[in-house]
Design a protein around this motif. Structure first.
Motif, PDB file in Angstrom:
ATOM      1  N   HIS A   2     -87.255 -90.508  36.277  1.00 45.21           N
ATOM      2  CA  HIS A   2     -85.907 -91.193  35.812  1.00 45.21           C
ATOM      3  C   HIS A   2     -84.945 -90.012  35.480  1.00 45.21           C
ATOM      4  N   LEU A   3     -84.001 -89.833  36.534  1.00 44.31           N
ATOM      5  CA  LEU A   3     -83.032 -88.837  36.290  1.00 44.31           C
ATOM      6  C   LEU A   3     -81.562 -89.320  35.901  1.00 44.31           C
ATOM      7  N   LEU A  14     -71.578 -81.372  32.861  1.00 45.20           N
ATOM      8  CA  LEU A  14     -72.040 -82.187  31.583  1.00 45.20           C
ATOM      9  C   LEU A  14     -72.273 -81.067  30.486  1.00 45.20           C
ATOM     10  N   GLU A  15     -71.705 -81.238  29.340  1.00 44.61           N
ATOM     11  CA  GLU A  15     -71.855 -80.367  28.528  1.00 44.61           C
ATOM     12  C   GLU A  15     -73.333 -80.817  27.741  1.00 44.61           C
ATOM     13  N   THR A  16     -74.047 -79.872  27.591  1.00 45.27           N
ATOM     14  CA  THR A  16     -75.318 -80.037  27.018  1.00 45.27           C
ATOM     15  C   THR A  16     -76.051 -78.910  26.347  1.00 45.27           C
ATOM     16  N   THR A  17     -77.425 -79.022  25.896  1.00 43.55           N
ATOM     17  CA  THR A  17     -78.006 -78.056  25.291  1.00 43.55           C
ATOM     18  C   THR A  17     -79.188 -77.519  25.607  1.00 43.55           C
ATOM     19  N   GLN A  30     -79.977 -82.976  28.778  1.00 44.34           N
ATOM     20  CA  GLN A  30     -79.539 -83.696  29.838  1.00 44.34           C
ATOM     21  C   GLN A  30     -79.108 -82.813  30.918  1.00 44.34           C
ATOM     22  N   SER A  31     -79.279 -83.175  32.260  1.00 44.50           N
ATOM     23  CA  SER A  31     -79.145 -82.552  33.207  1.00 44.50           C
ATOM     24  C   SER A  31     -78.434 -83.248  34.243  1.00 44.50           C
ATOM     25  N   PRO A  32     -77.146 -82.798  34.909  1.00 45.43           N
ATOM     26  CA  PRO A  32     -76.536 -83.699  36.040  1.00 45.43           C
ATOM     27  C   PRO A  32     -77.421 -83.369  37.405  1.00 45.43           C
ATOM     28  N   ALA A  79     -75.557 -74.120  23.320  1.00 43.64           N
ATOM     29  CA  ALA A  79     -74.651 -75.260  24.168  1.00 43.64           C
ATOM     30  C   ALA A  79     -74.474 -74.576  25.542  1.00 43.64           C
ATOM     31  N   VAL A  80     -74.421 -75.362  26.389  1.00 47.47           N
ATOM     32  CA  VAL A  80     -74.421 -74.841  27.930  1.00 47.47           C
ATOM     33  C   VAL A  80     -73.479 -76.063  28.649  1.00 47.47           C
ATOM     34  N   LYS A  81     -72.747 -75.369  29.597  1.00 45.59           N
ATOM     35  CA  LYS A  81     -72.068 -76.563  30.671  1.00 45.59           C
ATOM     36  C   LYS A  81     -72.727 -76.270  31.837  1.00 45.59           C
ATOM     37  N   ALA A  82     -73.144 -77.531  32.226  1.00 42.86           N
ATOM     38  CA  ALA A  82     -73.729 -77.509  33.600  1.00 42.86           C
ATOM     39  C   ALA A  82     -72.925 -78.255  34.530  1.00 42.86           C
ATOM     40  N   SER A  83     -72.661 -77.471  35.813  1.00 44.47           N
ATOM     41  CA  SER A  83     -71.762 -77.965  37.040  1.00 44.47           C
ATOM     42  C   SER A  83     -72.442 -77.946  38.027  1.00 44.47           C
TER      43      SER A  83
END
Ligand SMILES: [Zn+2]
Length: 239
Positions: A2-3, A14-17, A30-32, A79-83
């Motif tokens: 489940h993604l 998404l701002e995630t860690t 969490q990953s987009p 903290a990272v921002k994934a795009s």
């Protein structure tokens, strides 16, 4: 599996860690990203953090963890921002939805014929192999018109989860001759429905409505052995 992108196909940033890190790769809370599979190419994109940025060049799935791979052995935590590359994802969603529409008409027109292979390409084309030993290629070519009618009709594309045994009991829901999408940890399978046209198990990313696609061309049909008729499709360049 489940993604996040299954339930949030429009969330591309998404701002995630970082929850785990090795040189050159990280796992995220969490990953987009769509990590690839089912003939759909993996997303492309970047991770950014305070003072740094790295391109995500691929994914590795092991033990339920999706590792985001970098081209260089960068180390990152916190903290990272994934795009996600939005243009690339959009092309994949259009192509992937196009393969379902083609698949629907082949299934209906050729007595429940199954898919033996599918592969999408970054250039907006895809190939699908079907087990249609006795099909006339002109009849396959003629499917281009109803496919584009379905795109013009702007039909909603929805998804739901059902139990694996229920899925296996419904004719045509598992459309591939050899593989079924992996079930979620609670034994469910994701069903993608082009309302009134097609219903099948699938774990990829699709459009919310068929009208978000440009026209689809049937580019070429090749006989690749008795059980493999290869149909090449392509998104028309000017929607
Ligand atoms: Zn799909």
């Amino acid at each position: 599996m489940h993604l996040f992108c299954h339930d949030n196909p429009e969330t591309l940033t998404l701002e995630t860690t970082v929850v785990d890190a090795r040189p050159g790769k990280v796992a995220l809370a969490q990953s987009p990203f769509y990590p690839g599979g089912g003939g759909q190419l993996a997303d492309r994109g970047v991770l950014e953090w305070s003072g740094g940025k790295a391109e995500v060049i691929g994914f590795e799935i092991s033990g339920g963890t999706v590792w985001h791979l970098f081209g260089d052995p960068v180390e990152v935590g916190g903290a990272v921002k994934a795009s996600v590359d939005s243009a690339f994802r959009r092309t994949m969603r259009q192509l992937h939805t196009g393969t379902h529409i083609l698949n629907a008409f082949v299934f209906q027109s050729f007595d429940g014929a199954l898919v033996t292979g599918v592969q999408m390409a970054a250039d907006g084309t895809a190939r699908m192999d079907f087990d249609v030993p006795d099909a006339d290629n002109d009849r396959l070519r003629a499917l281009e018109a109803p496919i584009n009618d379905a795109i013009r009709q702007d039909i909603p594309v929805t998804f739901t989860y059902i139990g694996m045994s229920v899925a296996q009991a419904e004719r045509g829901l598992i459309r591939s001759r050899s593989v079924a999408p992996p079930p979620t940890p609670d034994g469910k399978v994701r069903i993608v429905e082009i309302v009134g046209l097609d219903r099948q198990a699938c774990g990829g990313t699709h459009l919310a409505s068929t009208g978000d696609s440009p026209a689809l061309r049937l580019l070429k049909i090749d006989n690749k052995g008795r059980h493999n008729r290869r149909v090449r499709i392509g998104l028309a360049e000017n929607p």
